[in-house]
Design a protein around this motif. Structure first.
Motif, PDB file in Angstrom:
ATOM      1  N   GLN A 180       0.943  -1.165   0.053  1.00  0.00           N
ATOM      2  CA  GLN A 180      -0.039  -0.091  -0.156  1.00  0.00           C
ATOM      3  C   GLN A 180       0.895   1.347   0.042  1.00  0.00           C
ATOM      4  O   GLN A 180       0.634   2.224  -0.722  1.00  0.00           O
ATOM      5  CB  GLN A 180      -0.823   0.003   1.293  1.00  0.00           C
ATOM      6  CG  GLN A 180      -1.995   1.278   1.094  1.00  0.00           C
ATOM      7  CD  GLN A 180      -2.223   1.771   2.581  1.00  0.00           C
ATOM      8  OE1 GLN A 180      -1.606   1.314   3.569  1.00  0.00           O
ATOM      9  NE2 GLN A 180      -3.309   2.589   2.553  1.00  0.00           N
ATOM     10  N   VAL A 181       1.886   1.282   0.919  1.00  0.00           N
ATOM     11  CA  VAL A 181       2.922   2.326   1.047  1.00  0.00           C
ATOM     12  C   VAL A 181       3.531   2.742  -0.335  1.00  0.00           C
ATOM     13  O   VAL A 181       3.561   3.873  -0.726  1.00  0.00           O
ATOM     14  CB  VAL A 181       3.854   2.339   2.149  1.00  0.00           C
ATOM     15  CG1 VAL A 181       4.941   3.117   1.953  1.00  0.00           C
ATOM     16  CG2 VAL A 181       3.016   2.494   3.459  1.00  0.00           C
TER      17      VAL A 181
ATOM     18  N   PHE D  95      -4.491   6.474   4.736  1.00  0.00           N
ATOM     19  CA  PHE D  95      -3.588   5.790   5.815  1.00  0.00           C
ATOM     20  C   PHE D  95      -4.558   5.251   6.908  1.00  0.00           C
ATOM     21  O   PHE D  95      -4.642   4.186   7.264  1.00  0.00           O
ATOM     22  CB  PHE D  95      -2.401   6.091   5.958  1.00  0.00           C
ATOM     23  CG  PHE D  95      -1.407   6.344   4.802  1.00  0.00           C
ATOM     24  CD1 PHE D  95      -1.606   5.353   3.686  1.00  0.00           C
ATOM     25  CD2 PHE D  95      -0.050   6.771   5.112  1.00  0.00           C
ATOM     26  CE1 PHE D  95      -0.692   5.267   2.707  1.00  0.00           C
ATOM     27  CE2 PHE D  95       1.034   6.657   3.924  1.00  0.00           C
ATOM     28  CZ  PHE D  95       0.459   6.079   2.786  1.00  0.00           C
ATOM     29  N   ILE D  96      -5.111   6.206   7.383  1.00  0.00           N
ATOM     30  CA  ILE D  96      -5.643   6.345   8.742  1.00  0.00           C
ATOM     31  C   ILE D  96      -6.729   5.235   8.923  1.00  0.00           C
ATOM     32  O   ILE D  96      -7.620   4.969   7.926  1.00  0.00           O
ATOM     33  CB  ILE D  96      -6.191   7.645   9.151  1.00  0.00           C
ATOM     34  CG1 ILE D  96      -6.161   7.983  10.739  1.00  0.00           C
ATOM     35  CG2 ILE D  96      -7.785   7.784   9.133  1.00  0.00           C
ATOM     36  CD1 ILE D  96      -5.941   9.420  11.141  1.00  0.00           C
ATOM     37  N   GLY D 163       4.459  16.064  13.800  1.00  0.00           N
ATOM     38  CA  GLY D 163       5.152  14.559  14.098  1.00  0.00           C
ATOM     39  C   GLY D 163       4.590  14.111  15.386  1.00  0.00           C
ATOM     40  O   GLY D 163       4.532  12.881  15.501  1.00  0.00           O
ATOM     41  N   LYS D 167       2.761  10.241  16.016  1.00  0.00           N
ATOM     42  CA  LYS D 167       3.061   9.263  16.889  1.00  0.00           C
ATOM     43  C   LYS D 167       1.849   9.080  17.732  1.00  0.00           C
ATOM     44  O   LYS D 167       1.470   7.697  18.139  1.00  0.00           O
ATOM     45  CB  LYS D 167       4.124  10.315  17.889  1.00  0.00           C
ATOM     46  CG  LYS D 167       4.845   9.399  19.031  1.00  0.00           C
ATOM     47  CD  LYS D 167       5.505  10.035  20.083  1.00  0.00           C
ATOM     48  CE  LYS D 167       6.226   9.154  20.983  1.00  0.00           C
ATOM     49  NZ  LYS D 167       6.617  10.285  22.021  1.00  0.00           N
ATOM     50  N   LEU D 170       0.186   6.216  15.748  1.00  0.00           N
ATOM     51  CA  LEU D 170       0.753   5.167  15.801  1.00  0.00           C
ATOM     52  C   LEU D 170       0.445   4.412  17.151  1.00  0.00           C
ATOM     53  O   LEU D 170       0.066   3.231  17.028  1.00  0.00           O
ATOM     54  CB  LEU D 170       2.335   5.281  15.781  1.00  0.00           C
ATOM     55  CG  LEU D 170       2.983   3.914  15.709  1.00  0.00           C
ATOM     56  CD1 LEU D 170       3.004   3.135  14.619  1.00  0.00           C
ATOM     57  CD2 LEU D 170       4.606   4.351  16.162  1.00  0.00           C
ATOM     58  N   ASN D 176      -0.151   2.367  10.867  1.00  0.00           N
ATOM     59  CA  ASN D 176       0.826   1.247  11.304  1.00  0.00           C
ATOM     60  C   ASN D 176       1.991   1.919  10.937  1.00  0.00           C
ATOM     61  O   ASN D 176       2.377   2.820  10.370  1.00  0.00           O
ATOM     62  CB  ASN D 176       0.521  -0.006  10.390  1.00  0.00           C
ATOM     63  CG  ASN D 176       0.752   0.125   8.887  1.00  0.00           C
ATOM     64  OD1 ASN D 176       1.694   0.941   8.565  1.00  0.00           O
ATOM     65  ND2 ASN D 176      -0.279  -0.340   8.107  1.00  0.00           N
ATOM     66  N   PRO D 177       3.019   1.089  11.327  1.00  0.00           N
ATOM     67  CA  PRO D 177       4.436   1.627  11.599  1.00  0.00           C
ATOM     68  C   PRO D 177       4.804   1.984  10.113  1.00  0.00           C
ATOM     69  O   PRO D 177       5.615   2.835  10.058  1.00  0.00           O
ATOM     70  CB  PRO D 177       5.298   0.406  12.134  1.00  0.00           C
ATOM     71  CG  PRO D 177       4.700  -0.296  12.908  1.00  0.00           C
ATOM     72  CD  PRO D 177       3.121  -0.121  12.184  1.00  0.00           C
ATOM     73  N   PHE D 178       4.507   1.357   9.081  1.00  0.00           N
ATOM     74  CA  PHE D 178       5.044   1.758   7.710  1.00  0.00           C
ATOM     75  C   PHE D 178       4.320   3.261   7.287  1.00  0.00           C
ATOM     76  O   PHE D 178       4.960   4.095   6.604  1.00  0.00           O
ATOM     77  CB  PHE D 178       4.749   0.880   6.604  1.00  0.00           C
ATOM     78  CG  PHE D 178       4.918  -0.737   7.068  1.00  0.00           C
ATOM     79  CD1 PHE D 178       6.257  -1.069   7.357  1.00  0.00           C
ATOM     80  CD2 PHE D 178       4.009  -1.362   7.443  1.00  0.00           C
ATOM     81  CE1 PHE D 178       6.315  -2.322   7.646  1.00  0.00           C
ATOM     82  CE2 PHE D 178       3.903  -2.500   7.753  1.00  0.00           C
ATOM     83  CZ  PHE D 178       5.185  -3.089   7.847  1.00  0.00           C
ATOM     84  N   GLN D 179       3.193   3.468   7.714  1.00  0.00           N
ATOM     85  CA  GLN D 179       2.442   4.559   7.288  1.00  0.00           C
ATOM     86  C   GLN D 179       3.093   5.560   7.928  1.00  0.00           C
ATOM     87  O   GLN D 179       3.270   6.909   7.451  1.00  0.00           O
ATOM     88  CB  GLN D 179       1.144   4.297   7.712  1.00  0.00           C
ATOM     89  CG  GLN D 179       0.391   3.168   6.761  1.00  0.00           C
ATOM     90  CD  GLN D 179      -1.015   2.824   7.123  1.00  0.00           C
ATOM     91  OE1 GLN D 179      -1.510   3.036   8.246  1.00  0.00           O
ATOM     92  NE2 GLN D 179      -1.727   2.271   6.014  1.00  0.00           N
ATOM     93  N   GLN D 180       3.343   5.494   9.469  1.00  0.00           N
ATOM     94  CA  GLN D 180       3.747   6.698   9.998  1.00  0.00           C
ATOM     95  C   GLN D 180       5.061   6.847   9.414  1.00  0.00           C
ATOM     96  O   GLN D 180       5.276   8.217   9.282  1.00  0.00           O
ATOM     97  CB  GLN D 180       4.225   6.322  11.623  1.00  0.00           C
ATOM     98  CG  GLN D 180       4.650   7.399  12.433  1.00  0.00           C
ATOM     99  CD  GLN D 180       5.575   7.041  13.435  1.00  0.00           C
ATOM    100  OE1 GLN D 180       6.191   5.751  13.715  1.00  0.00           O
ATOM    101  NE2 GLN D 180       5.656   8.022  14.607  1.00  0.00           N
ATOM    102  N   VAL D 181       6.016   6.158   9.344  1.00  0.00           N
ATOM    103  CA  VAL D 181       7.308   6.448   8.485  1.00  0.00           C
ATOM    104  C   VAL D 181       7.309   7.123   7.283  1.00  0.00           C
ATOM    105  O   VAL D 181       7.752   7.967   6.933  1.00  0.00           O
ATOM    106  CB  VAL D 181       8.211   5.051   8.466  1.00  0.00           C
ATOM    107  CG1 VAL D 181       9.432   5.329   7.402  1.00  0.00           C
ATOM    108  CG2 VAL D 181       8.724   4.659   9.698  1.00  0.00           C
TER     109      VAL D 181
ATOM    110  N   SER E  94       9.489  12.170  17.532  1.00  0.00           N
ATOM    111  CA  SER E  94       8.053  11.696  17.171  1.00  0.00           C
ATOM    112  C   SER E  94       8.257  10.235  17.025  1.00  0.00           C
ATOM    113  O   SER E  94       7.121   9.629  16.782  1.00  0.00           O
ATOM    114  CB  SER E  94       7.554  12.316  16.179  1.00  0.00           C
ATOM    115  OG  SER E  94       8.212  12.072  14.686  1.00  0.00           O
ATOM    116  N   PHE E 178      11.596   0.003  11.458  1.00  0.00           N
ATOM    117  CA  PHE E 178      11.327   0.645  10.335  1.00  0.00           C
ATOM    118  C   PHE E 178      11.925   2.202  10.760  1.00  0.00           C
ATOM    119  O   PHE E 178      12.621   2.801  10.044  1.00  0.00           O
ATOM    120  CB  PHE E 178       9.862   1.075  10.048  1.00  0.00           C
ATOM    121  CG  PHE E 178       9.222  -0.284  10.191  1.00  0.00           C
ATOM    122  CD1 PHE E 178       9.289  -1.169   8.873  1.00  0.00           C
ATOM    123  CD2 PHE E 178       8.222  -0.381  11.108  1.00  0.00           C
ATOM    124  CE1 PHE E 178       8.808  -2.417   8.877  1.00  0.00           C
ATOM    125  CE2 PHE E 178       7.586  -1.858  11.186  1.00  0.00           C
ATOM    126  CZ  PHE E 178       7.910  -2.624  10.226  1.00  0.00           C
TER     127      PHE E 178
END
Lengths: 310, 310, 310, 310, 310
Positions: A180-181, D95-96, D163, D167, D170, D176-181, E94, E178
Motif C-alpha cells: 500500500q505504501v 492511511f488512517i 510529528g 506518533k 501510531l 501502522n508503522p510503515f504508514q507513520q514512517v 516523534s 522501520f
C-alpha cells in the motif's frame, strides 16, 4: 503540439507581420524624407547599433534558453506521467493478492486503470482551461463521477479516490502494508507531476524582461538607419526589414515556446500523450475490444489539421 | 554509434555538399556579373553581416547545447539501464530464499536474467523502429513469447512479466514482502528509463528554431559579398564558401546529434550497450558457455563498418 | 591527478609545440615571400577573421563547458563512492545484531570493509585499463579471490559477494529484513556509481565537433595574415603565433579534461581517493595497526612526481 | 508577486531615474563644455567602449541567469510545498484506520489539515519578516497555539506538532508503522522546502559582482562620449542616455529578481499560493462552508493593487 | 562569510594592487619611451585586441560560472545540513517510544541533539583546517569525547556514535525496525553532505585554465597600447589601467569565490549556520536556559569585524 510536418512560411510570417509593417514604414519614411530633412547631418557610427545588437543577442539567447527549458520541463513532466501511469498499473497487478483470479478483483483493476486514464485527460483539459469533466462518464463509475463533481480540483479528487481504493485493498487483505505504501508513493509522484504542471502554467515569465527586450530592440532598429546614412536609398528599406525580422523572429519563438499549456500549436501534446497512456493501460488490463477499435473512434480525438508545428 | 575511429573527410563534406554547391554558385555568379550589373554601387558596411553573424553564433551555440544535451541524456539513460539491469539480478540473487540451491530456483533466475537481457535488445529495436521481437526465441520461454506477442508495447509487456514473477516469488516464500517491493522499485526505474527514451524519441526539436537559423544563415551569406565588393574577384568565391561552410557545419552537427535513436552513425550505441549487459548478466548467472562463445557468435551483431562516427 | 603545485611552462608549451611550429612556419613564409609573390594584392578585411573568431570562441566555450562537466561529474561520482563506502560500513556496524561482541562478527565486518576498500582500488584500476586484481590478496580472503578471478568484471563480482554476505546475515539473524534491504540500497548506489564511471569512460565526445573546431581554427589562422598585410614584417610572425597559441591552448585543455579516467595528469585522483577511503574505513573497523603504518608502506602508492597538474 | 497585467512605464523608469539623471547631466556637461575645454583633443577609438560593452554584456547575462535561477528555484520550492501539502492530507486520509468513521478521527484530520494550511501562511510571513503568528487562532487549536508561541521558529514548531500527532496515531493504532514512517517522509520534504526558502532568503548574491558591474558600467558610460566626439552636439545627449538606460535596466531587473522573498512586487506569490493550498485542503476535508465563503472573506487577503508585476 | 554590509573600496582594490602597479608601469614606460624608440612604427589594428578580448570575456564568463556554482553548491550543502539536523531531531522525538516521559529518554534525546550540534561545528572547523575538537566538552559526554579523540576523522566518528545510539534504541525497544532504518537514512544524508563538502574542499579548479586566462589577459594588455599609438600620451596610461582593472577584477572575484571553505571573507558562513542549527535544536529539545543566554555568551562566537563581504 509539436509534430514533424512542414510549416507554411505564411504562418511564421503571420506572427510578426504587424511589427514588420511598422519597421517597413519607418525605414521607408527615413529613406524618402532623408534628403529633405536635415537628418543626413545626424550620423551615428555603426559601432553603436553593434553594441546594442550584442546585448540584445545575449538577452535573446537568455530568453530562448529559459523558454526552451520551460517547454522541455513540461515535456519531461508528461513523460513522467506516462511512466508513473504504467508503473501504477503494473504495481497494482503484481502486488494484488488474488490467487483465485476472481472477477471482482479484475473489475477493480479495470476501474482503477480507467480512472488513471481519465486522470491524464482531465489534467490536460484543466491545464488548457477546458472542462476537466469531459467524457468522464466513459471512464468513471457513477459513484466516482458523483464524488469528483463536487470538487473544484478534479485531478486531485481522482487521486483521493485512488488513495481510497488502496485503503480498501489493505482492509480487504488484497495488499500488504508495504505494498500500500509503495503504491501510495506512485500516487505522490503523480501528485508532484500535477503540481509541476500547474506551477509552469501559473508562473508568468518575468514581464519586464520581455518589455525590456522590446525596448532595446526598437532602440536598435531606430538607430540602425542613422548608421547607414551613407548607403541610403533603395537598399536601406529591405536591409532594415531583414535585420529586424531576424531579431523579431527569435523573440516571437521564445514567447510561443514559454507557455506550453496554452492550447497553442506549440504546446505540449497532452491529448496525444494521454491517448498513448490509454492504449498502453488498456493493453495491460487486456481490454482487447478497445485495442481493436482504437483506430476507429475515440472520445478524445484531436483535429490535427488545426495545429501547426513550431 | 560513437566510436573512436578516424572519420573520412568525404563523409563530413557529404553532409553539406548541396548547400555548399548553392553557395558556390551564388558567389561565382556574384563575382562574374558584378562588373556588368550595377551591383557594385550597392555596398553594405561589413558591420551588418557581423551583427547577423553574432546572433547566428549565439543561436548555433544554443542549438548545439540543446542537441548535445539530448544526446548526452540518451547516453545517461542507457547507462542507468546498465546499472539497473545489474542491480536487478544482484538483488534477485541475494534476496531469493533458496537454502538448498534447488535447480528450479536456478532456472528461474536464469529465465529472469535472460528476459532482462532481451528487454534491453527489444527496447533498442523498438526505438530504432525495428522489429522488437527479433531473436526473442533465443532469450524467452515459449509462454513468455506468447504473452508478449499479443502486446503492442513489447518492453512494457516484459516488465509486466517481471512483476508477475516477483509476485510468484512472494507467494512461494522465495522473497519476503520488503524484498518484493524493493525489486519492484528497480522495475519502476527501468520503466522510467524506457519512458525517457520514448520521450526523447518522440519529441521534435522546435522546428521553427531550425528554420529560423536557416533563414538567418542564408541572409548572412547573401549579404556577405555586398560587404566585400572592394575585394571582389578571385578571392571572393573561396572566401564565401569557407565562411559559409564554417557556419553550415555546426548546424548539421547539431541536427545529427539531436535525435539519438534514429539508427544513424551518431546515435546511442544501444546494441553495443545491450551486448555489454548480456555479457555481465550471463557472467552473474554463471552461464559459462555463453561467456566462452561470446566472441564467436552473437544474435545481435553489429555490422560496425557500416557506421561512421560523428 | 589534480593537485596544487606549480606547473612548468615547458609542460604546457609541450602540448601545442607541433601546432605552434606549423603556425610559425606559415607566418614566416607569408612574411618572407609576401613581397615576391603577388599576395599583397589579395587583402581581406579584418572583419572576416573577427566573425570566424567569434564563432570559434563560442564553440570553444561550449567545448570547455562540456569537458569541464565530464571532469566534474567524474569527481562527483568518486565523491559519492567515498560517501557510500563510509555509509555502508556505518550501516553494517549499527545494524548488525551482535549483543555478545563475538569475534566472528568482528572478523566478518573486517572482511566486508576490506572488500569494500578493494572494490575502490579495483574500480580505479579497471577504469585506467590496468589489472583490476592488483594487490587483491592483501584485501580479500582466498575464497573471495577465487570467486572474482573467474569473472571478467571484477568490481561487479565484488558487489555480488557483498550481496551474498548480506543474505548470509539475514539467514543467520544478524540483520532483520529491513536492514538487509537498506544495506542493499547502498550497494545499488555503489553499482550506479560504477556504471556512471564506465559511461564517462566509454562515451566519446562527438569527434566531429573537435574536427570542426580544428577546421575553423586553421581557417582563422590562415586568413589572419591576409587581414594584416599592411602591417607585415617583423611584427607579423610573433603576433600570429601568440594569437594562435591563445586559441590552441583552450582546445588542448578541453581535450585533456574531457577524459577523466585515462591515466593522464589531469584525471580524477582515483588512487588518492581510494587511499582516503581505506584510511577512513580502517579507522571505523579500528584497525590500529594499519593506521600507524599508513605513512610507511602502502600497496597502492602513487609515484606523485610522475604527474603534473592541469 | 508576478501576475499578468500591464505595467506602467513610469514604474519601470522610476527604478533607474537617479542613474539616468546623473548620466544625463554628464552627457549634457560633456556636450556643452566640450568646445571650451581641450577635451576634443582627447579622443578614444570606439573599439575601446565596444570591448568593455562585450564584457559587460556577458556579466549582465551571467547575473540575469543567476537572478532568474534564484527566482525560479523559489517558485519550484513553493510548488513542492503545494504538492507535499496535498500529498500529506491525501496520505493521512487514505492511511488512517477508521472503519467506523468516528467523529474524533474526522476532527483530528481537520485539525491536522488546518495546521498544515497555517504552516504555509506562517512560512510566508516569516520569510517576509512579518509576524508568523498572524491569524493563528483561526487555524490552530488553543494547545497548539500555546506550544508554538514559546518557539522562535514557528513553522518548525508546527512540524514538531505534526510529528507528535503522527506518533499519537501510531500509539492509538490509527496508523501502522510503515504508514507513520511514510507520512514522516512527507514532513521531511516540507522541512527541506522550508530550509531551502531560508537559504535563498539569507544568502546574499556576491556583492562584489554587483559592485564590479557598476564599476564597468560607469567606466563604459564615461568613455562613451570620448569615442563620439566627432558627433558631439544635439544628438549626443539622448544617445548616451538611451544606451545607458539599455544597460542599467538589465541590472535593475536582475537585482529585483534575485531576492524572491523581500515583499516586493517581483517576489514569489506566497500568499496567493497559500490560499490555493487552503482551498484545496479544505476541499479535501470537505469543509463546504469555507468553500462557499471563500470569495467573500479571507484572513489573508492580498491588496493586489499594491503590487505591480515585474 | 557573505553578509550585507558596505565594502570598503580599499579592500577591493587591495586584491589587484600588484597587478595594477605592473600594468601602470608598463603603460607609463610605453607612453614615455614611445617617441624615442622606433615603437611608433609598429602599430597593430585594434581588431586584434578585440578578438582576444572576446575570447577572454567568454573564458571569464565560463570561470565565473564555475566558481559561482562551487560557491552556491557549498551553500546548498550547508542548507541541507540545516534541514537534516532539524529532521533528525524531529524524527527522534516523534519516533521514540516513551509513554512515561522518562528522564532517561529525555537525557538521551538531549545528548543526541547536542552531538548533532557539535557535528556541525566540528565539520566546519575541519573544513577550515582548524581543530575539529574545539569546545567538544561543552557538547559531548565524556565517553563520546574519548571515542572521537581516537579518530582522525571527527565528524565521521560522530556519525558512528549516532548509529550506535540508534542501535541501542532498537535493542531497548525505543524504536521499531522501520524507524531505525528511517533515522539511519537521515544519517546517510548527513554523511553525503559531509563528503560533498570534502569534495569541494579538496578538488582544485583546473589550474591551467587560470594560468591560461592570465596568459591571454597579459597578451591582451601588452598588445593594447600598440593599437592605440595614435592616441598616445596623457590619456593612454589611465585608459590602459582602467581597462586592465575591468578584466583583472572579474578574475580575482572568481578565484575568491571558487574555494568556499578557505576561511576567507567570501567563504560559506559555516559558523553562523551552525549557530542557527544550535538555536533551533536547543529550542526543539526545550533547552530554555540556552535560549535565554544565547545572546550573551557562546563558545563559537565569530569576530565578525574580521570579515569583509565579497
Amino acid at each position: 503540439m509539436l509534430l514533424k510536418k512542414s510549416i507554411p512560411w505564411g504562418y511564421i510570417l503571420g506572427k510578426i507581420k504587424y511589427e514588420i509593417l511598422v519597421v517597413a514604414c519607418y525605414a521607408l519614411a527615413f529613406g524618402l524624407w532623408h534628403e529633405n530633412l536635415n537628418l543626413h547631418h545626424i550620423t551615428i557610427p555603426l559601432t553603436i547599433p553593434t553594441i546594442i545588437g550584442t546585448i540584445i543577442s545575449l538577452l535573446l539567447a537568455f530568453r530562448s534558453n529559459q523558454a526552451y527549458d520551460r517547454w522541455w520541463e513540461a515535456r519531461i513532466i508528461w513523460g513522467a506521467i506516462v511512466n508513473d501511469s504504467r508503473s501504477l498499473i503494473r504495481q497494482l497487478q503484481s502486488f494484488i493478492n488474488d490467487p483465485e483470479f476472481s472477477v471482482e478483483v479484475s473489475k477493480f483493476t479495470e476501474r482503477f486503470a480507467k480512472r488513471q486514464i481519465f486522470w491524464c485527460y482531465s489534467l490536460g483539459q484543466m491545464l488548457r482551461n477546458q472542462d476537466p469533466l469531459g467524457h468522464a462518464n466513459e471512464y468513471l463509475s457513477k459513484e466516482d463521477f458523483k464524488f469528483i463533481s463536487t470538487h473544484g480540483h478534479v485531478p486531485n479528487a481522482l487521486l483521493l479516490l485512488h488513495g481510497r481504493d488502496l485503503k480498501y485493498c489493505l482492509d480487504e487483505g488484497l495488499l500488504n502494508p508495504f505494498q500500500q505504501v509503495e503504491l501510495d508513493k506512485t500516487l505522490t509522484r503523480l501528485c508532484d507531476s500535477m503540481g509541476k504542471c500547474e506551477r509552469i502554467k501559473k508562473t508568468v515569465f518575468p514581464t519586464t524582461y520581455g518589455l525590456y527586450i522590446n525596448f532595446a530592440l526598437y532602440l536598435f532598429i531606430t538607430l540602425l538607419p542613422f548608421g547607414l546614412t551613407e548607403y541610403v536609398g533603395l537598399v536601406l528599406v529591405p536591409l532594415i526589414i531583414l535585420i529586424s525580422a531576424a531579431f523579431l523572429f527569435i523573440e516571437k519563438m521564445a514567447i510561443h515556446l514559454q507557455d506550453p499549456f496554452e492550447n497553442k500549436p506549440t504546446d505540449t501534446p497532452m491529448t496525444s500523450i494521454s491517448r498513448t497512456i490509454e492504449k498502453d493501460l488498456r493493453e495491460m488490463i487486456r481490454d482487447y475490444e478497445y485495442v481493436q477499435e482504437k483506430h476507429t473512434a475515440s472520445g478524445h480525438k484531436v483535429a490535427e489539421k488545426d495545429f501547426y508545428i513550431l
